[in-house]
Write a protein that holds these residues in place. Structure first.
Motif, PDB file in Angstrom:
ATOM      1  N   SER A  32       0.785  -1.220   0.029  1.00 17.52           N
ATOM      2  CA  SER A  32       0.121  -0.015  -0.076  1.00 17.52           C
ATOM      3  C   SER A  32       0.672   1.506  -0.143  1.00 17.52           C
ATOM      4  O   SER A  32       0.129   2.424  -0.267  1.00 17.52           O
ATOM      5  CB  SER A  32      -1.032  -0.032   1.265  1.00 17.52           C
ATOM      6  N   GLY A  33       1.909   1.309   0.320  1.00 25.09           N
ATOM      7  CA  GLY A  33       2.840   2.291   0.639  1.00 25.09           C
ATOM      8  C   GLY A  33       2.904   2.983   2.053  1.00 25.09           C
ATOM      9  O   GLY A  33       3.580   4.093   2.411  1.00 25.09           O
ATOM     10  N   VAL A  34       2.207   2.593   2.913  1.00 20.90           N
ATOM     11  CA  VAL A  34       2.030   2.926   3.901  1.00 20.90           C
ATOM     12  C   VAL A  34       2.965   1.964   5.062  1.00 20.90           C
ATOM     13  O   VAL A  34       2.758   0.704   4.855  1.00 20.90           O
ATOM     14  CB  VAL A  34       0.635   2.896   4.502  1.00 20.90           C
ATOM     15  N   THR A  35       3.864   2.447   5.825  1.00 25.39           N
ATOM     16  CA  THR A  35       4.859   1.848   6.592  1.00 25.39           C
ATOM     17  C   THR A  35       4.445   1.990   8.013  1.00 25.39           C
ATOM     18  O   THR A  35       4.678   3.174   8.492  1.00 25.39           O
ATOM     19  CB  THR A  35       6.189   2.236   6.411  1.00 25.39           C
ATOM     20  N   GLN A  36       4.270   0.794   8.594  1.00 20.24           N
ATOM     21  CA  GLN A  36       4.162   0.867  10.343  1.00 20.24           C
ATOM     22  C   GLN A  36       5.235  -0.011  11.046  1.00 20.24           C
ATOM     23  O   GLN A  36       5.620  -1.139  10.701  1.00 20.24           O
ATOM     24  CB  GLN A  36       2.773   0.190  10.685  1.00 20.24           C
ATOM     25  N   THR A  37       5.954   0.662  12.015  1.00 17.95           N
ATOM     26  CA  THR A  37       6.751  -0.103  12.823  1.00 17.95           C
ATOM     27  C   THR A  37       6.390   0.240  14.157  1.00 17.95           C
ATOM     28  O   THR A  37       6.030   1.197  14.645  1.00 17.95           O
ATOM     29  CB  THR A  37       8.229   0.581  12.457  1.00 17.95           C
TER      30      THR A  37
END
Lengths: 112, 114
Positions: B2-7
């Motif tokens: 999606s292009g959304v990055t979560q960490t």
């Protein structure tokens, strides 16, 4: 009563079947209607988006909105094992809010 | 993708602790949304930021707070954690245009409170 109701399933169908997924809602202010697909351990992926009433088709997927009945549907034709996932309906009200209200999701399993 | 990055992808901690979840939106998106997904409640909207400013608030507890930085990444801070805070936390982003802008989701952070 929840604003959006969705049958949790699970729904189990053979490969090639036509699948019908549905949501009902109570808030007549909803204008935008979406279907998301969520695979295990992944985020929701937008499949279809419809504004107001009517039908929208994209490949094997058709979304229908009936605002008079407060009822939306997603049809999947020629279902494939790769369609096995949880399907979430989501809705949004007027232009003044971007907040999405989600159904709890229907788990679909397509077996070969 | 999606292009959304979560960490991070997974966080395990104890009751009473504080954690920070991070989200980088898609390139060009100005809005960031945070949602909580639990087994019994489904996806629940927490809060939205637009270009650094809080735009909308949902069912977010007072123990939770968020912010969006000048580079548009966002952080969700959860404090005084309770067992019931165990859930998946998703970030979504959307573009700046007129009309409805679809929300694109990251793959979430799974928070486990022991």
């Amino acid at each position: 009563q929840k604003e959006v109701e969705q049958d949790p399933g699970p729904l189990s169908v053979p490969e090639g079947a036509i699948v019908s997924l549905n949501c009902t809602y109570s808030n007549s202010a909803f204008q935008y209607f979406m279907w998301y697909r969520q695979y295990s351990r992944k985020g929701p992926e937008l499949l279809m988006y419809t504004y107001s009433s009517g039908n929208k088709e994209d490949g094997r997927f058709t979304a229908q909105v009936d605002k008079s009945s407060k009822y939306i549907s997603l049809f999947i034709r020629d279902s494939q094992p790769s369609d096995s996932a949880t399907y979430l309906c989501a809705m949004r009200g007027s232009r003044n809010t971007d907040k999405l209200i989600f159904g709890t999701g229907t788990r679909l399993q397509v077996f070969p | 993708d999606s292009g959304v990055t979560q960490t991070p992808k997974h966080l395990i901690t104890a009751t009473g602790q504080r954690v920070t979840l991070r989200c980088s939106p898609r390139s060009g998106d100005l809005s960031v949304y945070w949602y909580q997904q639990s087994l019994d409640q489904g996806l629940q909207f927490l809060i939205q930021y637009y270009n650094g400013e809080e735009r909308a608030k949902g069912n977010i507890l007072e123990r939770f707070s968020a912010q969006q930085f000048p580079d548009l990444h966002s952080e969700l801070n959860l404090s005084s954690l309770e067992l019931g805070d165990s859930a998946l936390y998703f970030c979504a982003s959307s573009g700046p245009g007129q009309g409805h802008q679809p929300q694109h989701f990251g793959d979430g952070t799974r928070l486990s409170i022991l």
